[in-house]
Design an enzyme around this catalytic site. Sequence first.
Site, PDB file in Angstrom:
ATOM      1  CB  CYS A   1       5.268  -4.477   0.012  1.00 14.23           C
ATOM      2  SG  CYS A   1       6.141  -2.954  -0.386  1.00 14.23           S
ATOM      3  CE1 TYR A   2       1.899   1.206   5.385  1.00 17.47           C
ATOM      4  CE2 TYR A   2       0.005  -0.275   5.480  1.00 17.47           C
ATOM      5  CZ  TYR A   2       0.677   0.842   5.938  1.00 17.47           C
ATOM      6  OH  TYR A   2       0.144   1.595   6.951  1.00 17.47           O
TER       7      TYR A   2
ATOM      8  CD  GLU B   1       2.496  -9.153  -4.815  1.00 16.09           C
ATOM      9  OE1 GLU B   1       3.246  -9.889  -4.151  1.00 16.09           O
ATOM     10  OE2 GLU B   1       2.328  -7.942  -4.549  1.00 16.09           O
TER      11      GLU B   1
ATOM     12  N   GLY C   1       0.840  -1.195   0.000  1.00 18.82           N
ATOM     13  CA  GLY C   1       0.000   0.000   0.000  1.00 18.82           C
ATOM     14  C   GLY C   1       0.869   1.237   0.000  1.00 18.82           C
TER      15      GLY C   1
ATOM     16  CE  LYS D   1     -13.311 -10.949 -19.872  1.00 19.67           C
ATOM     17  NZ  LYS D   1     -14.519 -10.110 -19.875  1.00 19.67           N
TER      18      LYS D   1
ATOM     19  CG  HIS E   1       5.641  -6.464  -4.487  1.00 17.61           C
ATOM     20  ND1 HIS E   1       4.407  -6.191  -3.939  1.00 17.61           N
ATOM     21  CD2 HIS E   1       6.392  -5.350  -4.298  1.00 17.61           C
ATOM     22  CE1 HIS E   1       4.402  -4.963  -3.454  1.00 17.61           C
ATOM     23  NE2 HIS E   1       5.596  -4.427  -3.661  1.00 17.61           N
TER      24      HIS E   1
ATOM     25  CG  ASP F   1     -17.502 -10.862 -18.350  1.00 17.23           C
ATOM     26  OD1 ASP F   1     -16.689 -11.796 -18.482  1.00 17.23           O
ATOM     27  OD2 ASP F   1     -17.165  -9.681 -18.144  1.00 17.23           O
TER      28      ASP F   1
END
Length: 514
Positions: free
Chosen positions: A82-83, A171, A55, A370, A169, A227
């Site tokens: 991180c944050y 991710e 963040g 998605k 990170h 969708d």
Amino acid sequence: MNKELVLVIDFGGQYNQLVARRIRECNVYCEIYSYKTEIYKIKAMKPKGIILTGGPSSCYEAGAAACSPELFELGIPVLGLCYGAQLMSHMLGGEVARATVREYGKTEVDIDETSRLFQGVTPHTVCWMSHFDYIARMAPGFRRIASTANCPVAAAEDEERKLYAIQFHPEVLHTVEGFKMLHNFVRGICGCSGDWRMDSFVEESISAIRRRVGKGKVLCALSGGVDSSVAAVLLSKAVGEQLTCVFVDHGLLRKNEGDEVERIFGPEGNYDLNFVRVNAQERFYARLAGVTEPEEKRKIIGGEFIRVFEEEARKIGAVDFLVQGTIYPDVVESGLGGESAVIKSHHNVGGLPACVDFREIVEPLRNLFKDEVRKVGLELGIPEQLVFRQPFPGPGLGIRIIGEVTAQKVRMVQDADAIYREEIAKAGLDRKINQYFAALTNMRSVGVMGDERTYEYAVALRAMETVDFMTAESAQIPYEVLQKVSSRIINEVSHVNRVLYDITSKPPGTIEFE
Ligand code: XMP
């Protein structure tokens, strides 16, 4: 459903959805919640693990984003990123300070592979760093498990309390073994079994929809996009002919697209539902006559769409449920982090709920990303060409024709676009380029064809590579492919005598050419 849940607590980091995506790739179901979510709600969800995201704040400043200290005392494994890592250290008695230089980009990191978090990870690997603040002193009880040249505590753990902090990170794909680290956390440390799969999602959603809808009447606005198509098929499998799908053909679809949608969902198709196709082409062309300003075209198309749909809805009468193809990024981006019902305020269907007499909204895809929606689509047997369809704007070709929209121009751009798509597919590039299409410029210029002088239109080709559609680069299509497309368009599409390839990136351009 969702017996095993991991919570991603969002502190406003740019990668928060990515964290959730990676966790689901570990076949573990997770949901994103704002850091403001009260602790009693978190406890009530009985998560198997909690991840605190990055963040923009500095945790030592007054009013910085924080969580309840109780979060660290629940006995549930917590991973701070991180944050999140800094906040954990700060709240538990460590020290976080501002570094003299920002550490940013790919960074070599030494890790301690005896930590359960780093099991199977190479001792010397590469991670993605993006921070100014750093953990200057670890909180009592923590030990260091990773470091880089500029960051003494790149990761720390308190095994006993099951608290883990990673400054980088995992991710992000640039962290080469990041997925393994997240997998170790959710599957190893949190003990999740990894039974979140799309086939179970399909079965469970169908029975949940049946329970909720009962004998109710359901209405769905089908656009032919991924969708709404997947949502419609799920509903059709659940409640069959209690479902009516209304497909408004505004005459601004790609070549043959209206017929393809009808073939799949109409009476000859595979699904059990009531299909209504409204051929409103002439109506839209009439409303667009003489209009050249792009925003005005968008408004006219959107407004007319609502009116056409409203007329159909009135014929059907009151319904119990209205289906919306809302997906998880819509929910998260609306700032609600999955906490309460949102109605997708989407340009394609904006205003729709207001014009329909219904009792409740059904959003069967609201927890899916998605690519998960695509997996569900395949699971449901929806044709691949529909499942992997590119994004297509609601106002359709109306905004890919510069200047006035006419039936003739629509045909020109449809034909050029079909040739372009065919050649891209032949070259094996169709799944590699995220979005590509032909647009019709409003420019005419002199050319020569045979022995004749021509004065005709120029078609512009666009092909974009992008991850998030917020920024994009033009794709480097091989020259031979472009040449082939160009000569075919000029030979096969009347009133076109030039083909241009648009290499503008976004920004400063947009993906669409309007
Ligand atoms: P731009 O042109 O803004 O487009 O770079 C970004 C992405 O959004 C799509 N787009 C739309 N999608 N309704 C939609 O559903 C719209 O009105 C609309 N306008 C643009 C565009 O195709 C690209 O993928």
